[in-house]
Motif scaffolding. Structure first.
Motif, PDB file in Angstrom:
ATOM      1  N   ASP A 165      -7.631 -66.612  15.080  1.00  0.00           N
ATOM      2  CA  ASP A 165      -9.136 -67.370  14.086  1.00  0.00           C
ATOM      3  C   ASP A 165      -9.575 -68.044  15.334  1.00  0.00           C
ATOM      4  OD1 ASP A 165      -7.814 -66.102  12.270  1.00  0.00           O
ATOM      5  OD2 ASP A 165      -6.557 -67.638  11.451  1.00  0.00           O
ATOM      6  N   GLY A 166     -10.916 -67.241  15.238  1.00  0.00           N
ATOM      7  CA  GLY A 166     -12.071 -68.457  15.115  1.00  0.00           C
ATOM      8  C   GLY A 166     -12.618 -67.669  17.882  1.00  0.00           C
ATOM      9  N   ILE A 167     -11.773 -66.645  17.775  1.00  0.00           N
ATOM     10  CA  ILE A 167     -12.728 -66.070  19.015  1.00  0.00           C
ATOM     11  C   ILE A 167     -13.634 -65.170  18.692  1.00  0.00           C
ATOM     12  CG2 ILE A 167     -11.574 -64.990  20.546  1.00  0.00           C
ATOM     13  CD1 ILE A 167      -8.357 -65.416  19.710  1.00  0.00           C
ATOM     14  N   PRO A 168     -14.511 -65.687  19.819  1.00  0.00           N
ATOM     15  CA  PRO A 168     -15.686 -65.067  19.376  1.00  0.00           C
ATOM     16  C   PRO A 168     -15.164 -63.458  19.736  1.00  0.00           C
ATOM     17  CG  PRO A 168     -15.717 -66.461  21.068  1.00  0.00           C
ATOM     18  CD  PRO A 168     -14.591 -66.731  20.696  1.00  0.00           C
ATOM     19  N   TRP A 169     -15.830 -62.285  19.444  1.00  0.00           N
ATOM     20  CA  TRP A 169     -15.922 -60.800  18.988  1.00  0.00           C
ATOM     21  C   TRP A 169     -17.424 -60.229  18.481  1.00  0.00           C
ATOM     22  CZ3 TRP A 169     -16.399 -56.511  16.254  1.00  0.00           C
ATOM     23  CH2 TRP A 169     -16.011 -55.199  16.698  1.00  0.00           C
ATOM     24  N   PRO A 170     -17.167 -59.299  19.259  1.00  0.00           N
ATOM     25  CA  PRO A 170     -17.120 -58.920  20.243  1.00  0.00           C
ATOM     26  C   PRO A 170     -17.322 -59.228  21.847  1.00  0.00           C
ATOM     27  CG  PRO A 170     -19.076 -57.701  19.723  1.00  0.00           C
ATOM     28  CD  PRO A 170     -18.977 -58.989  19.047  1.00  0.00           C
ATOM     29  N   ARG A 171     -18.418 -60.257  21.677  1.00  0.00           N
ATOM     30  CA  ARG A 171     -18.541 -60.668  23.032  1.00  0.00           C
ATOM     31  C   ARG A 171     -18.614 -62.223  23.185  1.00  0.00           C
ATOM     32  NH1 ARG A 171     -20.622 -57.227  26.769  1.00  0.00           N
ATOM     33  NH2 ARG A 171     -21.966 -55.487  26.039  1.00  0.00           N
ATOM     34  N   ALA A 172     -17.461 -63.047  23.940  1.00  0.00           N
ATOM     35  CA  ALA A 172     -17.613 -64.453  24.585  1.00  0.00           C
ATOM     36  C   ALA A 172     -17.671 -64.426  25.676  1.00  0.00           C
ATOM     37  CB  ALA A 172     -16.281 -64.858  24.479  1.00  0.00           C
ATOM     38  N   THR A 173     -17.764 -65.613  25.833  1.00  0.00           N
ATOM     39  CA  THR A 173     -18.490 -66.887  27.232  1.00  0.00           C
ATOM     40  C   THR A 173     -17.249 -67.407  27.678  1.00  0.00           C
ATOM     41  OG1 THR A 173     -20.540 -66.833  27.339  1.00  0.00           O
ATOM     42  CG2 THR A 173     -19.488 -68.705  28.776  1.00  0.00           C
TER      43      THR A 173
ATOM     44  N   VAL B 122     -14.885 -58.356  24.304  1.00  0.00           N
ATOM     45  CA  VAL B 122     -13.490 -59.297  23.661  1.00  0.00           C
ATOM     46  C   VAL B 122     -13.324 -58.149  23.144  1.00  0.00           C
ATOM     47  CG1 VAL B 122     -12.319 -60.884  22.243  1.00  0.00           C
ATOM     48  CG2 VAL B 122     -14.264 -61.609  23.775  1.00  0.00           C
ATOM     49  N   ASP B 123     -11.360 -57.822  23.222  1.00  0.00           N
ATOM     50  CA  ASP B 123     -10.956 -56.813  22.747  1.00  0.00           C
ATOM     51  C   ASP B 123      -8.824 -57.120  22.324  1.00  0.00           C
ATOM     52  OD1 ASP B 123     -10.295 -54.617  20.762  1.00  0.00           O
ATOM     53  OD2 ASP B 123      -8.670 -53.756  23.265  1.00  0.00           O
ATOM     54  N   ILE B 124      -8.811 -57.429  21.193  1.00  0.00           N
ATOM     55  CA  ILE B 124      -6.980 -57.724  20.445  1.00  0.00           C
ATOM     56  C   ILE B 124      -6.262 -56.560  20.096  1.00  0.00           C
ATOM     57  CG2 ILE B 124      -6.297 -59.495  19.019  1.00  0.00           C
ATOM     58  CD1 ILE B 124      -8.252 -60.707  19.664  1.00  0.00           C
ATOM     59  N   SER B 125      -5.558 -56.527  20.679  1.00  0.00           N
ATOM     60  CA  SER B 125      -4.721 -55.406  19.693  1.00  0.00           C
ATOM     61  C   SER B 125      -2.838 -55.862  19.631  1.00  0.00           C
ATOM     62  CB  SER B 125      -4.896 -54.127  21.511  1.00  0.00           C
ATOM     63  OG  SER B 125      -3.986 -54.899  22.227  1.00  0.00           O
ATOM     64  N   TYR B 126      -2.930 -54.696  18.804  1.00  0.00           N
ATOM     65  CA  TYR B 126      -1.446 -54.993  18.569  1.00  0.00           C
ATOM     66  C   TYR B 126      -0.529 -55.446  19.333  1.00  0.00           C
ATOM     67  CZ  TYR B 126       2.896 -54.720  14.880  1.00  0.00           C
ATOM     68  OH  TYR B 126       4.210 -54.662  14.776  1.00  0.00           O
ATOM     69  N   ALA B 127       0.506 -55.759  19.301  1.00  0.00           N
ATOM     70  CA  ALA B 127       2.313 -56.289  20.145  1.00  0.00           C
ATOM     71  C   ALA B 127       2.938 -55.811  19.416  1.00  0.00           C
ATOM     72  CB  ALA B 127       1.647 -56.746  21.153  1.00  0.00           C
ATOM     73  N   THR B 128       3.406 -56.852  18.969  1.00  0.00           N
ATOM     74  CA  THR B 128       3.807 -57.227  17.715  1.00  0.00           C
ATOM     75  C   THR B 128       3.409 -58.170  16.655  1.00  0.00           C
ATOM     76  OG1 THR B 128       4.238 -59.397  18.867  1.00  0.00           O
ATOM     77  CG2 THR B 128       5.467 -57.517  20.458  1.00  0.00           C
ATOM     78  N   HIS B 129       4.981 -57.868  15.590  1.00  0.00           N
ATOM     79  CA  HIS B 129       4.327 -58.581  14.485  1.00  0.00           C
ATOM     80  C   HIS B 129       4.085 -60.188  15.116  1.00  0.00           C
ATOM     81  CE1 HIS B 129       7.884 -60.486  15.525  1.00  0.00           C
ATOM     82  NE2 HIS B 129       8.255 -61.241  14.333  1.00  0.00           N
ATOM     83  N   ALA B 130       4.388 -60.718  16.035  1.00  0.00           N
ATOM     84  CA  ALA B 130       4.205 -62.042  16.315  1.00  0.00           C
ATOM     85  C   ALA B 130       3.052 -62.445  17.437  1.00  0.00           C
ATOM     86  CB  ALA B 130       5.539 -63.026  16.202  1.00  0.00           C
TER      87      ALA B 130
ATOM     88  N   GLN C 170      -0.104 -60.904  19.616  1.00  0.00           N
ATOM     89  CA  GLN C 170      -1.367 -59.909  20.276  1.00  0.00           C
ATOM     90  C   GLN C 170      -1.565 -59.456  21.868  1.00  0.00           C
ATOM     91  OE1 GLN C 170      -3.675 -61.006  16.925  1.00  0.00           O
ATOM     92  NE2 GLN C 170      -3.337 -59.059  16.228  1.00  0.00           N
ATOM     93  N   TYR C 171      -2.069 -58.669  22.161  1.00  0.00           N
ATOM     94  CA  TYR C 171      -3.174 -58.064  23.440  1.00  0.00           C
ATOM     95  C   TYR C 171      -4.036 -58.271  23.802  1.00  0.00           C
ATOM     96  CZ  TYR C 171      -3.476 -57.702  28.604  1.00  0.00           C
ATOM     97  OH  TYR C 171      -2.859 -57.361  29.313  1.00  0.00           O
ATOM     98  N   LEU C 172      -4.898 -59.687  24.272  1.00  0.00           N
ATOM     99  CA  LEU C 172      -6.021 -59.801  24.191  1.00  0.00           C
ATOM    100  C   LEU C 172      -6.521 -59.920  25.475  1.00  0.00           C
ATOM    101  CD1 LEU C 172      -9.012 -61.320  23.735  1.00  0.00           C
ATOM    102  CD2 LEU C 172      -7.696 -63.341  24.899  1.00  0.00           C
ATOM    103  N   SER C 173      -7.499 -59.008  25.631  1.00  0.00           N
ATOM    104  CA  SER C 173      -8.578 -57.973  26.752  1.00  0.00           C
ATOM    105  C   SER C 173     -10.043 -58.617  26.585  1.00  0.00           C
ATOM    106  CB  SER C 173      -7.852 -56.644  26.916  1.00  0.00           C
ATOM    107  OG  SER C 173      -7.999 -56.348  28.323  1.00  0.00           O
ATOM    108  N   LEU C 174     -10.116 -59.192  28.226  1.00  0.00           N
ATOM    109  CA  LEU C 174     -11.140 -59.518  28.021  1.00  0.00           C
ATOM    110  C   LEU C 174     -11.601 -58.602  29.760  1.00  0.00           C
ATOM    111  CD1 LEU C 174     -11.500 -64.194  28.130  1.00  0.00           C
ATOM    112  CD2 LEU C 174     -12.036 -62.139  26.003  1.00  0.00           C
ATOM    113  N   ILE C 175     -13.134 -58.091  28.955  1.00  0.00           N
ATOM    114  CA  ILE C 175     -13.636 -57.372  30.566  1.00  0.00           C
ATOM    115  C   ILE C 175     -15.027 -57.623  30.742  1.00  0.00           C
ATOM    116  CG2 ILE C 175     -13.922 -54.705  31.132  1.00  0.00           C
ATOM    117  CD1 ILE C 175     -11.614 -54.286  28.800  1.00  0.00           C
TER     118      ILE C 175
END
Length: 170
Positions: A108-116, A134-142, A144-149
């Motif tokens: 919660d509160g992570i800027p999306w779709p772009r961030a500094t 910024v991309d966040i994808s599902y990994a398990t119930h607890a 998630q995978y965060l990707s910054l490109i």
């Protein structure tokens, strides 16, 4: 069990997934490491064999710091990233990528779709990235995978100032 043996749960933590996922991998992959101990219900595996198997299937980053990374977004949101991985491309490639696992509730509160963001990875010089995708994808119930490109020119190494030593109150 000694420190050279791991359980299915430990292998899951190494890969950022749950025990059930590792149990499925074990059933589906004939080359999954063979147990070296434990019981039928709770087998143990060679840590080295498990790490080698995970890396061969690109299930964990090639270089994984033992400690989590810290991200500080421009808006002040701080986030802990487990199994952090910075992928710097070959010269001439168009993008760099930082990724890792985060607690699902912590997003919660992570800027999306772009961030500094300032990225602090143990054992590396901290750096700042401007306007990363910024991309966040599902990994398990607890988790998630965060990707910054971002394009390489948007990453800036930061100089570090040692934090003051803690003082004891008397």
């Amino acid at each position: 069990m000694n420190d050279t043996e791991v359980t299915l749960s430990t292998i899951g933590r190494m890969a950022g997934v749950g025990r059930a996922c590792v149990a499925n991998w074990r059933r589906k992959h004939d080359d999954f490491p063979k147990p070296v101990g434990g019981t039928e219900e709770s087998p143990t595996f060679s840590r080295a064999a498990a790490e080698q198997w995970l890396r061969a299937l690109d299930k964990v980053p090639r270089t994984t710091p033992a400690e989590p990374a810290t991200l500080v977004f421009a808006g002040g949101q701080t986030l802990t990233v487990y199994l952090p991985d910075l992928r710097v491309p070959n010269p001439g490639d168009r993008y760099e990528e930082f990724g890792g696992y985060i607690d699902a509730e912590g997003r919660d509160g992570i800027p999306w779709p772009r961030a500094t963001v300032r990225i602090d990875v143990p054992g590396q010089t901290p750096y700042k990235v401007t306007d990363a995708n910024v991309d966040i994808s599902y990994a398990t119930h607890a988790m998630q995978y965060l990707s910054l490109i971002w394009p390489p020119e948007r990453r800036q190494l930061l100089t570090t100032t040692p934090a003051p030593a803690p003082t004891r109150e008397r």
